[in-house]
Scaffold this active site. Structure first.
Site, short mmCIF file in Angstrom:
data_model
loop_
_atom_site.label_atom_id
_atom_site.label_comp_id
_atom_site.label_asym_id
_atom_site.label_seq_id
_atom_site.Cartn_x
_atom_site.Cartn_y
_atom_site.Cartn_z
N ASP A 25 93.81 28.87 19.82
CA ASP A 25 94.46 30.16 20.02
C ASP A 25 95.97 30.08 19.91
OD1 ASP A 25 91.90 31.04 20.45
OD2 ASP A 25 92.19 31.56 22.56
N ALA A 33 86.51 30.33 18.70
CA ALA A 33 86.17 28.95 19.06
C ALA A 33 85.77 28.13 17.83
CB ALA A 33 85.05 28.94 20.09
N HIS A 157 60.61 32.86 0.83
CA HIS A 157 60.05 34.20 0.99
C HIS A 157 58.88 34.17 1.95
CE1 HIS A 157 58.77 38.24 -0.06
NE2 HIS A 157 57.55 37.77 -0.19
#
Length: 178
Positions: A25, A33, A157
């Site tokens: 930060d 994070a 799929h």
């Protein structure tokens, strides 16, 4: 610190002080994070003598809401502001076999690409497990992938990951499930 109160660093997480690195930060946006974790890895690798760097363009943002929302790269508006002619591929989950079987058909997967080159510029997903599905978009941006790389990669799929393939196909004009 700079005007915003953050410690400026280069792409190797180096500060202006020799031998001092900063991550997280304190170095600025986005304050996430998972971004700080990669910054720490980059700083450690650089300290160990390896030539690596950090590119903030491929940091995913996730909102753990209901439904989840995940995004990486440019939005349509940001791409247009940057001068791109934009081509989008949008796949509504209401036509996904797996989404139907899970009763989560309100989701959507959107790929933003450069109309001229088909290079992927951004990926945006809303729906259950978007936080997991965005990783393919992160990888696409990291490696500089084009729509064909996603459209012609085999996706199991039926899975929600197929919505990425379908969105890429839609942008290319070859989507069979819309």
């Amino acid at each position: 610190t700079n005007e915003q109160g953050f410690i400026p660093v280069n792409k190797q997480m180096r500060t202006k002080q020799s031998g001092v690195y900063a991550i997280g930060d304190i170095v600025g946006q986005p304050m996430l994070a998972h971004k700080a974790y990669l910054e720490a890895k980059i700083a450690a690798e650089v300290i160990a003598g390896h030539s690596v760097s950090f590119d903030v363009q491929s940091v995913p943002g996730v909102m753990f809401t209901d439904p989840e929302i995940a995004s990486v790269g440019l939005t349509v508006a940001q791409a247009e502001e940057a001068g791109y002619q934009v081509k989008t591929g949008i796949f509504p989950w209401k036509t996904s076999g797996r989404a139907m079987s899970l009763n989560v058909t309100d989701g959507i997967t959107k790929i933003v690409s450069d109309a001229k080159t088909t290079k992927i510029l951004g990926v945006h997903i809303a729906g259950p497990h978007a936080s997991e599905l965005i990783a393919e978009g992160v990888l696409a941006l990291e490696v500089g992938a084009f729509l064909k790389h996603i459209a012609y990669s085999i996706h199991p799929h039926p899975t929600l990951s197929e919505t990425m393939m379908e969105a890429a196909e839609h942008a290319l004009g070859v989507c069979t499930h819309i």
